[in-house]
Design an enzyme around this catalytic site. Structure first.
Site, PDB file in Angstrom:
ATOM      1  N   CYS A  82       7.459 -14.324  -3.037  1.00 27.33           N
ATOM      2  CA  CYS A  82       6.146 -14.305  -3.697  1.00 27.33           C
ATOM      3  C   CYS A  82       6.132 -15.112  -4.993  1.00 27.33           C
ATOM      4  O   CYS A  82       5.062 -15.487  -5.476  1.00 27.33           O
ATOM      5  CB  CYS A  82       5.707 -12.870  -3.967  1.00 27.33           C
ATOM      6  N   HIS A 102       0.078 -13.683  -9.329  1.00 27.32           N
ATOM      7  CA  HIS A 102       0.360 -13.466  -7.914  1.00 27.32           C
ATOM      8  C   HIS A 102      -0.447 -12.250  -7.463  1.00 27.32           C
ATOM      9  O   HIS A 102      -0.566 -11.268  -8.191  1.00 27.32           O
ATOM     10  CB  HIS A 102       1.860 -13.216  -7.709  1.00 27.32           C
ATOM     11  N   ASN A 137      -2.156 -10.213   0.290  1.00 27.70           N
ATOM     12  CA  ASN A 137      -0.993 -10.889  -0.307  1.00 27.70           C
ATOM     13  C   ASN A 137      -0.510 -11.986   0.645  1.00 27.70           C
ATOM     14  O   ASN A 137       0.095 -11.691   1.685  1.00 27.70           O
ATOM     15  CB  ASN A 137       0.107  -9.858  -0.576  1.00 27.70           C
TER      16      ASN A 137
HETATM   17  N1  ACO Z   1      -2.624   3.948   5.357  1.00 25.88           N
HETATM   18  C1  ACO Z   1      -2.624   5.267   5.124  1.00 25.88           C
HETATM   19  N2  ACO Z   1      -1.596   5.916   4.558  1.00 25.88           N
HETATM   20  C2  ACO Z   1      -0.508   5.206   4.237  1.00 25.88           C
HETATM   21  C3  ACO Z   1      -0.423   3.828   4.475  1.00 25.88           C
HETATM   22  C4  ACO Z   1      -1.541   3.195   5.060  1.00 25.88           C
HETATM   23  N3  ACO Z   1      -1.570   1.865   5.303  1.00 25.88           N
HETATM   24  N4  ACO Z   1       0.777   3.375   4.040  1.00 25.88           N
HETATM   25  C5  ACO Z   1       1.442   4.449   3.546  1.00 25.88           C
HETATM   26  N5  ACO Z   1       0.650   5.546   3.683  1.00 25.88           N
HETATM   27  C6  ACO Z   1       0.961   6.920   3.279  1.00 25.88           C
HETATM   28  C7  ACO Z   1       2.442   7.188   3.184  1.00 25.88           C
HETATM   29  O1  ACO Z   1       2.960   7.521   4.448  1.00 25.88           O
HETATM   30  C8  ACO Z   1       2.489   8.332   2.206  1.00 25.88           C
HETATM   31  O2  ACO Z   1       2.148   9.501   2.911  1.00 25.88           O
HETATM   32  P1  ACO Z   1       2.856  10.929   2.525  1.00 25.88           P
HETATM   33  O3  ACO Z   1       2.440  11.188   1.110  1.00 25.88           O
HETATM   34  O4  ACO Z   1       2.255  11.856   3.523  1.00 25.88           O
HETATM   35  O5  ACO Z   1       4.316  10.682   2.658  1.00 25.88           O
HETATM   36  C9  ACO Z   1       1.329   8.032   1.250  1.00 25.88           C
HETATM   37  O6  ACO Z   1       0.466   7.102   1.950  1.00 25.88           O
HETATM   38  C10 ACO Z   1       1.776   7.408  -0.057  1.00 25.88           C
HETATM   39  O7  ACO Z   1       2.650   6.328   0.241  1.00 25.88           O
HETATM   40  P2  ACO Z   1       3.314   5.478  -0.887  1.00 25.88           P
HETATM   41  O8  ACO Z   1       4.104   4.386  -0.274  1.00 25.88           O
HETATM   42  O9  ACO Z   1       4.014   6.392  -1.836  1.00 25.88           O
HETATM   43  O10 ACO Z   1       1.997   4.893  -1.603  1.00 25.88           O
HETATM   44  P3  ACO Z   1       1.872   4.114  -2.953  1.00 25.88           P
HETATM   45  O11 ACO Z   1       0.851   4.737  -3.800  1.00 25.88           O
HETATM   46  O12 ACO Z   1       3.189   3.752  -3.566  1.00 25.88           O
HETATM   47  O13 ACO Z   1       1.218   2.736  -2.462  1.00 25.88           O
HETATM   48  C11 ACO Z   1       1.843   0.466  -2.010  1.00 25.88           C
HETATM   49  C12 ACO Z   1       1.913   1.904  -1.558  1.00 25.88           C
HETATM   50  C13 ACO Z   1       0.395   0.008  -1.914  1.00 25.88           C
HETATM   51  C14 ACO Z   1       2.693  -0.387  -1.103  1.00 25.88           C
HETATM   52  C15 ACO Z   1       2.326   0.334  -3.466  1.00 25.88           C
HETATM   53  O14 ACO Z   1       3.544   0.991  -3.645  1.00 25.88           O
HETATM   54  C16 ACO Z   1       2.457  -1.094  -3.881  1.00 25.88           C
HETATM   55  O15 ACO Z   1       1.517  -1.858  -3.963  1.00 25.88           O
HETATM   56  N6  ACO Z   1       3.653  -1.499  -4.251  1.00 25.88           N
HETATM   57  C17 ACO Z   1       3.869  -2.859  -4.716  1.00 25.88           C
HETATM   58  C18 ACO Z   1       4.615  -3.606  -3.732  1.00 25.88           C
HETATM   59  C19 ACO Z   1       3.951  -4.837  -3.269  1.00 25.88           C
HETATM   60  O16 ACO Z   1       2.824  -5.131  -3.531  1.00 25.88           O
HETATM   61  N7  ACO Z   1       4.722  -5.597  -2.519  1.00 25.88           N
HETATM   62  C20 ACO Z   1       4.273  -6.807  -1.987  1.00 25.88           C
HETATM   63  C21 ACO Z   1       5.333  -7.828  -2.056  1.00 25.88           C
HETATM   64  S1  ACO Z   1       6.159  -7.901  -3.600  1.00 25.88           S
HETATM   65  C22 ACO Z   1       5.182  -8.611  -4.580  1.00 25.88           C
HETATM   66  O17 ACO Z   1       4.457  -9.428  -4.138  1.00 25.88           O
HETATM   67  C23 ACO Z   1       5.183  -8.165  -5.981  1.00 25.88           C
END
Ligand code: ACO
Length: 323
Positions: A113, A250, A280
């Protein structure tokens, strides 16, 4: 002394548009969850048979037209991608052939990224030393080829696309010398590779591997590392947030962009945001955002633009570009 001045910008998104509601038809997710956690509403995905080099070549041709030059005028092509068409040759070489840039040398950069900031920095070095005169710097990714469509935690986050800049090296006597790439700042820490990686060897066509991500950990690192890169670019150029016209981050998650805005007290009106429309697109997010903001007239010649990114590696970086 020479400087790399932006002469043209282009972008390309494949026509297939997939909304959150479309995704919810094939996996256990909802529009509400995706919008609330990421700000994403839709993404564009490749058509069957399309590859990263096809996206990159489309963006490159638009950037060449915007710069009012032809592929013959280009002597360097750098493609930032984590989803090359093949392990080799470089996707940049495929792009060279597709656009007919016969006089160029061409290679890829992989910093996931952060790839576009890395590629910009690499091209800038060639232009500053005079080893190249006009460069195409392209960020292109086909993330849909490597996401695990059975993993709702990652599949909803990514889209496909490409963006490109045409840069020209000018010397200190040139009237445009105050414009261009003023500085680039690159960082990496390979100890955190397991936060975001592809789980098999990409060289195997039958098993291209899938993105594995510890989303929460990446999220926690993002503000700190991006913050470090933004502080560096401001300090290096002896400027403050007030001196910047546009921030082009980004586009991984709207919450990360809002976090940066809050942390640095940057008004959201100065942030170029495309994550809602493109999701993304990895190395393509920054040049696509530049393309959107330049063609709708937000970014104007002379504007100071800060770019920042963070991604797999971990890698992160920033740049100051005077448009
Ligand atoms: N739809 C519905 N529910 C979902 C989904 C989905 N697509 N994906 C995960 N869940 C559920 C999980 O199973 C979990 O359920 P549980 O509580 O019953 O276990 C719940 O949602 C919470 O999941 P988390 O992964 O803890 O959610 P979080 O609030 O951390 O959000 C996310 C996830 C959006 C990926 C966030 O952590 C994020 O944006 N992280 C940054 C990473 C990123 O953007 N990476 C991209 C590449 S790196 C970069 O470019 C910087």
């Amino acid at each position: 002394m020479r400087r790399s001045v932006v002469r043209g910008v282009g972008g390309y998104l494949p026509p297939k548009r997939v909304t959150n509601a479309d995704l919810a038809k094939s996996m256990d997710t909802t529009d509400e969850w995706i919008v609330e956690r990421t700000g994403m509403k839709q993404r564009h995905l490749l058509a069957e048979g399309q590859n990263t080099s096809d996206l990159a070549a489309e963006a490159a041709n638009i950037a060449l037209k915007n710069a009012n030059i032809t592929a013959d005028d280009i002597d360097l092509i750098v493609v930032a991608t984590a989803t090359p068409d093949h392990p080799f040759p470089a996707t940049a070489a495929r792009v060279q052939a597709k656009i007919g840039a016969k006089k160029a040398f061409a290679f890829d950069v992989n910093a996931v990224c952060s790839g576009f900031v890395y590629a910009l920095s690499v091209a800038d070095q060639f232009l500053k030393t005079g080893q190249a005169t006009r460069a195409l710097v392209i960020g292109a990714d086909a993330m849909s080829k490597i996401v695990d469509w059975n993993d709702r935690g990652t599949a909803v986050l990514f889209g496909d696309g490409a963006g490109a800049l045409v840069l020209e090296g000018v010397d200190a006597t040139h009237p445009d010398f105050e414009r261009g790439v003023h500085s680039t700042h690159l960082f990496s820490d390979g100890c955190h590779y397991d936060l975001l990686y592809v789980d098999t060897i990409a060289a195997s066509a039958k098993q291209p591997g899938h993105v594995r991500m510890q989303g929460r950990e990446i999220f926690k690192s993002a503000i700190k590392l991006i913050g470090e890169a933004v502080e560096k670019v401001l300090a290096h150029n002896a400027i403050t947030i007030e001196d910047i016209d546009w921030f082009v981050p980004h586009q991984a998650n709207l919450r990360i962009i809002e976090g940066i805005s809050t942390h640095f007290n940057i008004p959201m009106e100065k942030m170029v945001v495309t994550v809602d429309q493109h999701s993304n697109t990895s190395a393509a997010t920054i040049p696509l955002a530049l393309w959107e903001a330049a063609r709708d007239g937000r970014i104007q010649p002379g504007h100071r633009v800060v770019l920042e990114a963070m991604g797999g590696g971990l890698t992160w970086g920033s740049a100051l570009v005077v448009w």
